[in-house]
Design a protein around this motif. Structure first.
Motif, PDB file in Angstrom:
ATOM      1  N   HIS A 122      -6.519  -6.112   0.678  1.00 42.07           N
ATOM      2  CA  HIS A 122      -6.902  -5.460   2.039  1.00 42.07           C
ATOM      3  C   HIS A 122      -6.922  -6.533   2.993  1.00 42.07           C
ATOM      4  O   HIS A 122      -6.535  -6.298   4.248  1.00 42.07           O
ATOM      5  N   SER A 141      -3.226   0.415  -3.257  1.00 42.20           N
ATOM      6  CA  SER A 141      -3.047  -1.024  -2.836  1.00 42.20           C
ATOM      7  C   SER A 141      -2.903  -2.119  -4.065  1.00 42.20           C
ATOM      8  O   SER A 141      -3.563  -1.806  -4.982  1.00 42.20           O
ATOM      9  N   ASP A 172      -4.846  -4.834   6.023  1.00 38.89           N
ATOM     10  CA  ASP A 172      -5.725  -3.910   6.973  1.00 38.89           C
ATOM     11  C   ASP A 172      -5.470  -4.597   8.382  1.00 38.89           C
ATOM     12  O   ASP A 172      -5.831  -3.711   9.143  1.00 38.89           O
ATOM     13  N   ARG A 204       0.735  -1.099   0.160  1.00 37.46           N
ATOM     14  CA  ARG A 204       0.025   0.024   0.028  1.00 37.46           C
ATOM     15  C   ARG A 204       0.996   1.088   0.022  1.00 37.46           C
ATOM     16  O   ARG A 204       1.744   1.508   0.970  1.00 37.46           O
ATOM     17  N   THR A 251      -8.179  -7.815  -4.124  1.00 39.00           N
ATOM     18  CA  THR A 251      -7.783  -6.750  -3.203  1.00 39.00           C
ATOM     19  C   THR A 251      -6.689  -7.414  -2.252  1.00 39.00           C
ATOM     20  O   THR A 251      -6.917  -8.554  -1.821  1.00 39.00           O
TER      21      THR A 251
END
Length: 288
Positions: free
Chosen positions: A143, A70, A147, A65, A141
């Motif tokens: 994430h 990202s 995350d 990221r 993704t």
């Protein structure tokens, strides 16, 4: 326990003053023979910084990221010095496979197909995320990896991703990959003896012909055994220079120790790989 050395990182001290760099082992026992470590980096920089790495003979999966953008990619073995500009706020969660350890996770292609390339994660893993993280809206993704707020949670997410590779039956160990990893380790550490410095010596210790050894390395490591020998020589030279910044390394003695016929050959390989001669590199470290 993950590796503690700085091999391959150009001016590691300068990098570590600017970023939070950590290594972690996989938690899942099934992954540990194939994964060198996970590497996590976070930064928040007021001024840009360019980091440089002499890549290991390893494939990496990289979730990254930079600001608001990202991405996730497979990074094959880098043949040249790798430079990455870091600025603003960013995060990277990476998987560094042991040399020879990536093929069981993407068995459909020889590892040499990825060498010198950085490709979207979905080129190697078309299904990417849905089976592991069914609540993820976008199948590509990163994430789900980037995350989580703690290192432990990111490591768990990386474990979960890798354990489901290989289709509905999951990840399967590969004896040929284990053999390739063992042979690379003989080059790096020597096992119970000195590190291997020549390809014919490695073939003798492996009980293989040179041609069979080269085929195994193309399929499972991604580069020729001679290339691995040369790359580990440069890593050793970099670490020696980094270890004692106050003194100039004895380059002639190091060249002999690394199996070079003379110092000039070490200087040539170091300069071609790092971009400056070893004496200039050591001088820059002392001045920093």
């Amino acid at each position: 326990m993950p590796r503690q050395d700085t091999r391959g990182i150009v001016d590691a001290e300068a990098l570590f003053t600017r970023v939070r760099f950590r290594r972690h082992d996989p938690v899942a026992p099934a992954l540990r023979p194939y994964v060198e470590h996970y590497w996590l980096i976070d930064w928040d920089l007021e001024t840009p910084y360019a980091s440089n790495v002499v890549p290991h003979p390893s494939v990496n999966i990289v979730f990254q990221r930079y600001g608001d953008a990202s991405s996730a990619e497979v990074s094959g073995i880098g043949l040249e010095l790798f430079e990455q500009k870091l600025e603003g706020v960013g995060r990277v969660c990476g998987v560094q496979f042991r040399p020879g350890g990536f093929r069981p996770f993407a068995p459909g292609r020889p590892v040499s197909d990825w060498t010198g390339r950085r490709v979207p994660l979905t080129e190697a893993f078309p299904d990417a995320f849905p089976d592991t993280f069914p609540d993820t809206a976008d199948a590509t993704t990163p994430h789900a990896i980037l995350d989580p707020p703690t290192d432990e949670a990111r490591v768990a997410a990386l474990d979960a991703f890798l354990l489901t590779r290989g289709g509905p039956e999951g990840f399967r160990p590969d004896p040929a990959a284990e053999r390739a990893m063992e042979l690379v380790d003989l080059i790096r550490t020597g096992g119970d003896g000195p590190p291997v410095r020549r390809v014919d010596e490695l073939a003798d210790r492996a009980g293989l012909s040179v041609r069979s050894l080269q085929r195994l390395f193309a399929a499972y490591v991604g580069v020729a055994p001679k290339w691995v020998v040369l790359r580990y020589r440069i890593h050793e030279a970099l670490e020696r220079a980094e270890a004692d910044r106050a003194a100039e390394p004895d380059w002639a003695a190091l060249a002999a120790e690394l199996g070079y016929s003379d110092q000039a050959h070490l200087v040539r390989d170091f300069t071609a790989t790092v971009g400056v001669p070893p004496t200039a590199y050591a001088r820059a470290l002392r001045a920093s």
